[in-house]
Design a protein around this motif. Structure first.
Motif, mmCIF file in Angstrom:
data_model
loop_
_atom_site.group_PDB
_atom_site.id
_atom_site.type_symbol
_atom_site.label_atom_id
_atom_site.label_comp_id
_atom_site.label_asym_id
_atom_site.label_seq_id
_atom_site.Cartn_x
_atom_site.Cartn_y
_atom_site.Cartn_z
ATOM 1 N N GLY A 1 0.807 -1.214 0.000
ATOM 2 C CA GLY A 1 0.000 0.000 0.000
ATOM 3 C C GLY A 1 0.836 1.258 0.000
ATOM 4 N N SER A 2 1.924 1.241 0.750
ATOM 5 C CA SER A 2 2.834 2.394 0.751
ATOM 6 C C SER A 2 3.412 2.619 -0.632
ATOM 7 N N LEU A 3 3.831 1.536 -1.279
ATOM 8 C CA LEU A 3 4.419 1.650 -2.605
ATOM 9 C C LEU A 3 3.388 2.150 -3.621
ATOM 10 N N ARG A 4 2.161 1.655 -3.533
ATOM 11 C CA ARG A 4 1.104 2.074 -4.461
ATOM 12 C C ARG A 4 0.735 3.542 -4.292
ATOM 13 N N SER A 5 0.958 4.082 -3.099
ATOM 14 C CA SER A 5 0.571 5.472 -2.852
ATOM 15 C C SER A 5 1.458 6.458 -3.607
ATOM 16 N N GLY A 6 2.573 5.972 -4.158
ATOM 17 C CA GLY A 6 3.418 6.831 -4.966
ATOM 18 C C GLY A 6 4.790 7.110 -4.369
ATOM 19 N N VAL A 7 5.058 6.600 -3.165
ATOM 20 C CA VAL A 7 6.374 6.822 -2.570
ATOM 21 C C VAL A 7 7.365 5.804 -3.131
#
Length: 309
Positions: A237-243
């Motif tokens: 989820g962190s990766l999908r958020s754009g970070v």
């Protein structure tokens, strides 16, 4: 692309923090002879090191901004002494066009081997009259003292959430500074990471920021409870958020660190930390995508913890 262009640092007023460096850049623009032999910027990712280097180059080169007068290279791409002798030496020895000094930016200089740094020290001594070398690094301790002593050293800290929110509000024309304040906090002062997320999110930036917040719950606690799929979901989820992946990994280490005081779980925390370190060794050679790398991380930790239960 338009928003990324608007985020480009064009003058010292666009730099967040770095009061002393901004004053020095103004002075260097007025008197090029006052520019140091070399510069070394150190600090966490996304805090303005590369942007500051580019601004210095633009300030010093002015109308003489040519590809031959400003060169960027990344030391992590080739860390050995051959890069210094075969490439950097050739770049530094060629004199600039139309002015006294050109600028070479060497990012991630802490990735250079000790032998490569020793060779680079000799290049600084020999060619600094017509080449300004700007080094950036995350870990100052990995830069040899002989290099540090030949550079003007500037430390970069995580961006202050209030200052970061003001800058992002100006760049993206967003009036809601509270949501931007939250973003800079979540990103631990990584302004570049904030810009990447806002670029990717577009008009849905509030949703993406709130999704990022929800993905950053206590993932290690979930793992200690045996909910490894929840840990996987949070990391994805962190990766999908754009970070970026580096942000996800650093944030997860911070989460592990928060649990080191728990005596009841300390053995499991040490095993998770050992697995985390083993996985990091493969980061630059991983041939799969970033999500599969995170899955490898979770699988490695799960295997290590459960094997010793």
């Amino acid at each position: 692309m338009e928003q990324q262009h608007r985020a480009t640092v064009r003058d010292v007023d666009d730099l967040v923090g770095q009061t002393a460096l901004k004053e020095d850049i103004v002075r260097w623009g007025q008197d090029a002879k006052s520019v140091p032999t070399a510069l070394l910027f150190h600090g966490p990712p996304g805090t303005g090191k590369t942007s500051s280097a580019v601004l210095i180059a633009r300030t010093l080169l002015g109308l003489e901004w040519f590809d031959s007068n400003y060169i960027e290279s990344n030391a992590s791409d080739d860390r050995g002494i051959s890069f210094i002798r075969d490439e950097l030496k050739q770049l530094m020895r060629v004199k600039p066009i139309g002015l006294h000094r050109k600028v070479i930016l060497l990012d991630e200089a802490d990735g250079l081997t000790p032998a490569a740094q020793d060779a680079m020290r000799r290049l600084i001594e020999k060619y600094s009259k017509h080449t300004l070398l700007i080094l950036t690094c995350n870990d100052l301790e990995k830069i040899r003292p002989a290099i540090r002593s030949r550079c003007a050293v500037y430390g970069f800290s995580p961006v202050d959430p209030i200052e970061g929110a003001v800058r992002l509000s100006k760049v993206y024309d967003i009036d809601n500074k509270d949501i931007l304040f939250k973003l800079v906090n979540l990103m631990k002062g990584d302004l570049r990471g904030c810009i990447n997320l806002l670029d990717a999110a577009g008009d849905a930036y509030e949703t993406r920021i709130n999704e990022l917040e929800s993905s950053l719950d206590d993932s290690v606690a979930r793992a200690l409870e045996g909910d490894w799929m929840r840990l996987r979901s949070n990391l994805h989820g962190s990766l999908r958020s754009g970070v970026g992946l580096n942000y996800v990994l650093t944030g997860f280490y911070d989460n592990i660190y928060d649990h080191f005081e728990e005596e009841d779980n300390l053995d499991s925390i040490w095993r998770m930390m050992a697995a985390y370190g083993d996985v990091l060794v493969h980061k630059h050679t991983w041939i799969g995508n970033q999500y599969s790398y995170l899955d490898y991380l979770v699988a490695k930790m799960k295997t290590e913890v459960e094997r010793n239960e």
